[in-house]
Design an enzyme around this catalytic site. Structure first.
Site, PDB file in Angstrom:
ATOM      1  N   CYS A 441      42.518 -16.239  -7.083  1.00 58.08           N
ATOM      2  CA  CYS A 441      42.979 -15.911  -8.447  1.00 58.08           C
ATOM      3  C   CYS A 441      42.521 -17.047  -9.423  1.00 58.08           C
ATOM      4  O   CYS A 441      42.308 -16.717 -10.476  1.00 58.08           O
ATOM      5  CB  CYS A 441      44.545 -15.591  -8.217  1.00 58.08           C
ATOM      6  SG  CYS A 441      45.059 -14.379  -7.086  1.00 58.08           S
ATOM      7  N   GLY A 442      42.518 -18.143  -8.843  1.00 57.20           N
ATOM      8  CA  GLY A 442      41.996 -19.289  -9.844  1.00 57.20           C
ATOM      9  C   GLY A 442      40.555 -19.502  -9.973  1.00 57.20           C
ATOM     10  O   GLY A 442      39.995 -20.454 -10.678  1.00 57.20           O
TER      11      GLY A 442
HETATM   12  C1  HEM Z   1      44.268  -9.378  -1.880  1.00 54.75           C
HETATM   13  C2  HEM Z   1      43.998 -10.183  -3.142  1.00 54.75           C
HETATM   14  C3  HEM Z   1      44.932 -10.842  -3.953  1.00 54.75           C
HETATM   15  C4  HEM Z   1      46.333 -10.779  -3.875  1.00 54.75           C
HETATM   16  C5  HEM Z   1      46.889 -10.377  -2.856  1.00 54.75           C
HETATM   17  C6  HEM Z   1      46.680 -11.235  -5.195  1.00 54.75           C
HETATM   18  C7  HEM Z   1      47.938 -11.604  -5.496  1.00 54.75           C
HETATM   19  C8  HEM Z   1      48.284 -12.490  -6.637  1.00 54.75           C
HETATM   20  C9  HEM Z   1      49.764 -12.603  -6.991  1.00 54.75           C
HETATM   21  C10 HEM Z   1      50.822 -12.286  -5.917  1.00 54.75           C
HETATM   22  C11 HEM Z   1      49.783 -13.207  -8.079  1.00 54.75           C
HETATM   23  C12 HEM Z   1      50.806 -14.015  -8.725  1.00 54.75           C
HETATM   24  C13 HEM Z   1      51.304 -15.142  -8.114  1.00 54.75           C
HETATM   25  C14 HEM Z   1      52.484 -15.775  -8.968  1.00 54.75           C
HETATM   26  O1  HEM Z   1      51.932 -16.196 -10.195  1.00 54.75           O
HETATM   27  O2  HEM Z   1      53.585 -15.482  -8.729  1.00 54.75           O
HETATM   28  C15 HEM Z   1      48.235 -13.510  -8.479  1.00 54.75           C
HETATM   29  C16 HEM Z   1      47.978 -14.003  -9.443  1.00 54.75           C
HETATM   30  C17 HEM Z   1      46.883 -13.692 -10.231  1.00 54.75           C
HETATM   31  N1  HEM Z   1      45.712 -13.282  -9.622  1.00 54.75           N
HETATM   32 FE1  HEM Z   1      45.647 -12.455  -7.769  1.00 54.75          FE
HETATM   33  N2  HEM Z   1      45.692 -11.545  -5.884  1.00 54.75           N
HETATM   34  C18 HEM Z   1      44.418 -11.360  -5.344  1.00 54.75           C
HETATM   35  C19 HEM Z   1      43.274 -11.499  -5.818  1.00 54.75           C
HETATM   36  C20 HEM Z   1      42.813 -11.599  -7.141  1.00 54.75           C
HETATM   37  C21 HEM Z   1      41.573 -11.750  -7.624  1.00 54.75           C
HETATM   38  C22 HEM Z   1      40.290 -11.259  -6.798  1.00 54.75           C
HETATM   39  C23 HEM Z   1      41.590 -12.146  -8.823  1.00 54.75           C
HETATM   40  C24 HEM Z   1      40.418 -12.410  -9.978  1.00 54.75           C
HETATM   41  C25 HEM Z   1      39.337 -13.100  -9.951  1.00 54.75           C
HETATM   42  C26 HEM Z   1      42.954 -12.421  -9.015  1.00 54.75           C
HETATM   43  C27 HEM Z   1      43.586 -12.746 -10.431  1.00 54.75           C
HETATM   44  C28 HEM Z   1      44.726 -13.116 -10.622  1.00 54.75           C
HETATM   45  C29 HEM Z   1      45.047 -13.813 -11.612  1.00 54.75           C
HETATM   46  C30 HEM Z   1      44.227 -14.118 -12.952  1.00 54.75           C
HETATM   47  C31 HEM Z   1      46.313 -14.210 -11.332  1.00 54.75           C
HETATM   48  C32 HEM Z   1      47.132 -15.171 -12.378  1.00 54.75           C
HETATM   49  C33 HEM Z   1      46.953 -16.469 -11.734  1.00 54.75           C
HETATM   50  C34 HEM Z   1      46.846 -17.316 -12.713  1.00 54.75           C
HETATM   51  O3  HEM Z   1      46.118 -17.569 -13.550  1.00 54.75           O
HETATM   52  O4  HEM Z   1      47.742 -18.460 -12.715  1.00 54.75           O
HETATM   53  N3  HEM Z   1      43.733 -12.079  -8.089  1.00 54.75           N
HETATM   54  N4  HEM Z   1      47.335 -12.831  -7.736  1.00 54.75           N
HETATM   55  S1  SF4 Z   2      44.873 -17.454  -5.099  1.00 60.31           S
HETATM   56 FE1  SF4 Z   2      46.766 -18.523  -6.000  1.00 60.31          FE
HETATM   57  S2  SF4 Z   2      47.894 -16.925  -7.111  1.00 60.31           S
HETATM   58 FE2  SF4 Z   2      46.234 -15.779  -5.826  1.00 60.31          FE
HETATM   59  S3  SF4 Z   2      47.377 -15.176  -4.118  1.00 60.31           S
HETATM   60 FE3  SF4 Z   2      46.574 -17.236  -3.622  1.00 60.31          FE
HETATM   61  S4  SF4 Z   2      47.956 -18.676  -4.202  1.00 60.31           S
HETATM   62 FE4  SF4 Z   2      48.664 -16.728  -4.998  1.00 60.31          FE
END
Ligand code: HEM
Ligand code: SF4
Length: 510
Positions: A441-442
């Site tokens: 996500c980062g």
């Molecule tokens: C199976 C794959 C993934 C899972 C299960 C997942 C799960 C999550 C979860 C649970 C959060 C929220 C965490 C929190 O802030 O409490 C989050 C945040 C986020 N996810 Fe994912 N994620 C996945 C893949 C991705 C991918 C591939 C991207 C794009 C590159 C992405 C983009 C984001 C973004 C932009 C946030 C906000 C995080 C931040 O900027 O602080 N996620 N994700």
């Molecule tokens: S990359 Fe960061 S926000 Fe995304 S699922 Fe993993 S620990 Fe959570």
């Protein structure tokens, strides 16, 4: 039954949950959930379906939910910011908000019993969080200086809003798009510096002219996952702005109806494109759209290095400036949010913008008010001229709130760059991205130096560690970085980064 058909009938856990009851159905049950409380809720509703409303159960902080908003193009009014500040303020030390890498906000500490009231207050100021999690289209990104930048080719704000309205039924929820095979990202760029990271989106529109007519070349299929990362590839299509909404609709319908659903690891759009080939995918999209798509323009207009928008810049509107503030790792507290709303009103026109670098912009600061804004105390915390590593630091949520995290990220990231900045000087920023687990996500793959949380062994013990990514390029020649070293214990990271910064990024000892 053929084996392919058999495979299709075997539903994975999430397909079963969606088949049993559409995620959006919880919209009408939210009052009831608020009354019975999170402990008494059906766990599928609580842990999964609530995400269709943007409400995330956080196993790390049970009972304190995360609320993910929608913030098309990262635009937020001071009035909206103040309402969100009031919401998180109620939760004292538990409450805060993070600016995310999709120009969005995620609020912390939210109690379920407050959600109906929170939704009412959000609705009154035109905010929605609908369809922001699980198998839905995420916040749609656009240039954070759309409508302000003298060099922009097209102000994409309205288009971004129209695409969001189409997908979300004007923010009320739209059952047509609540059961996609997987999550989906869309970006629309009207600028020359690829400020949206077009290449990492499932659909990206990048500016391109044909015979002096403005339009967009279309890229499709970009995504990150733990197992595979791919940059988006050309659809070989050029569309005019007034075709953007219908093309998004057609692609989403094709994905919804044909996307692979058996295996969650293989259900993002690119897997369907792989299976069909891009030519068949394009034909299916044309059929769905009922239009023949023009071939892509020979070249696009992404000609610049990526800007970070931090600092003071003149706007295309004479006499006005936009002021970009660095918000370290995107973390905001209620007091910051109230203060930002106030600054936007006193010095600007009551509007703020969020960037994919987790920073903030105050637009429409008149020349005459600029000096006074720059002396405001908040600008000591959110600097317009931060140190070079802090300036470009990005971090996902990490272990503080996210149950997937293998390591703590935001606090560690900040502490480490402070230490490195105390020892080294730089001539230009170095983009360091932290992500707490392989979900990415980062976005470590777009960074100069990407750090992905892992567990590693040191002296016979399991400790928090990182995998090191390098080679990520952004802007006109965007490229995804790759993992170059695995399993570095976090406690050994500083000397390694120090050497890397000196050898490869022009760092010199103070
Ligand atoms: C199976 C794959 C993934 C899972 C299960 C997942 C799960 C999550 C979860 C649970 C959060 C929220 C965490 C929190 O802030 O409490 C989050 C945040 C986020 N996810 Fe994912 N994620 C996945 C893949 C991705 C991918 C591939 C991207 C794009 C590159 C992405 C983009 C984001 C973004 C932009 C946030 C906000 C995080 C931040 O900027 O602080 N996620 N994700
Ligand atoms: S990359 Fe960061 S926000 Fe995304 S699922 Fe993993 S620990 Fe959570």
């Amino acid at each position: 039954m053929t084996s392919a058909a058999e495979a299709k009938t075997k539903l994975n856990k999430f397909e079963k949950i969606k088949a049993a009851k559409d995620g959006l159905a919880v919209k009408t049950e939210i009052e009831e959930f608020a009354q019975i409380g999170w402990e008494a809720m059906d766990t599928d509703d609580r842990d999964h379906r609530l995400k269709w409303l943007g409400v995330f159960f956080r196993p790390v902080t049970p009972g304190k939910f995360m609320l993910r908003l929608r913030m098309p193009s990262g635009v937020i009014t001071s009035e909206q910011m103040r309402v969100l500040a009031e919401i998180v303020q109620r939760y004292g030390d538990d409450g805060n908000a993070d600016i995310t890498t999709r120009q969005n906000l995620q609020l912390r500490g939210i109690r379920l019993e407050d959600v109906p009231d929170i939704f009412n207050r959000m609705q009154q100021v035109g905010l929605t969080s609908v369809q922001s999690g699980m198998d839905n289209v995420r916040n749609i990104t656009g240039s954070p200086v759309a409508g302000l930048d003298a060099d922009e080719l097209y102000d994409t704000r309205q288009l971004v809003q129209q695409v969001q309205d189409m997908i979300t039924g004007n923010g009320e929820g739209n059952p047509e798009f609540t059961n996609l095979p997987r999550k989906f990202n869309i970006a629309i760029a009207g600028c020359r510096d690829n400020s949206v990271h077009a290449e990492i989106n499932d659909i990206a529109f990048v500016p391109a002219f044909k015979d002096e007519t403005f339009g967009f070349n279309v890229l499709v299929g970009g995504f990150f996952s733990a197992k595979r990362c791919d940059a988006a590839i050309p659809l070989n299509a050029w569309v005019k702005p007034n075709q953007v909404v219908s093309l998004c609709r057609a692609i989403l319908e094709v994905f919804r109806d044909n996307g692979l659903r058996e295996n969650r690891q293989k259900s993002r759009l690119m897997w369907l494109i792989d299976e069909w080939g891009i030519d068949k995918f394009r034909r299916e999209v044309e059929t769905q759209m009922g239009e023949t798509l023009e071939a892509e323009a020979e070249k696009d207009e992404i000609l610049w290095d990526k800007r970070d928008h931090i600092g003071v810049y003149t706007q295309k509107q004479a006499g006005f400036n936009y002021v970009g503030l660095n918000v370290p790792v995107g973390r905001l507290y209620a007091n910051d949010m109230f203060e930002l709303a106030r600054l936007a009103e006193v010095y600007g026109q009551g509007e703020l913008r969020l960037t994919v670098e987790q920073n903030l912009i105050i637009p429409y600061v008149s020349d005459s008010r600029l000096e006074a804004l720059l002396t405001e105390p908040l600008l000591e915390k959110f600097s317009i001229n931060p140190a070079p590593l802090t300036r470009a630091l990005v971090s996902c949520t990490g272990a503080q709130f996210c149950n997937f995290a293998l390591i703590e990220t935001k606090n560690r990231a900040l502490a480490l760059v402070k230490e490195l900045e105390a020892e080294l000087t730089f001539t230009k920023p170095v983009r360091i991205h932290w992500t707490g687990c392989p979900n990415s996500c980062g976005q470590p793959q777009v960074a100069d130096i990407g750090l992905m949380g892992t567990k590693t062994r040191k002296d016979g013990k399991m400790v928090e560690g990182v995998d090191l990514f390098m080679g990520g390029k952004v802007g006109k020649e965007a490229e995804l970085g790759t993992c170059v070293k695995k399993g570095i214990a976090c406690e050994d990271l500083k000397p390694l980064l120090r050497d890397l910064l000196v050898d490869k990024f022009g760092g010199t000892a103070k």
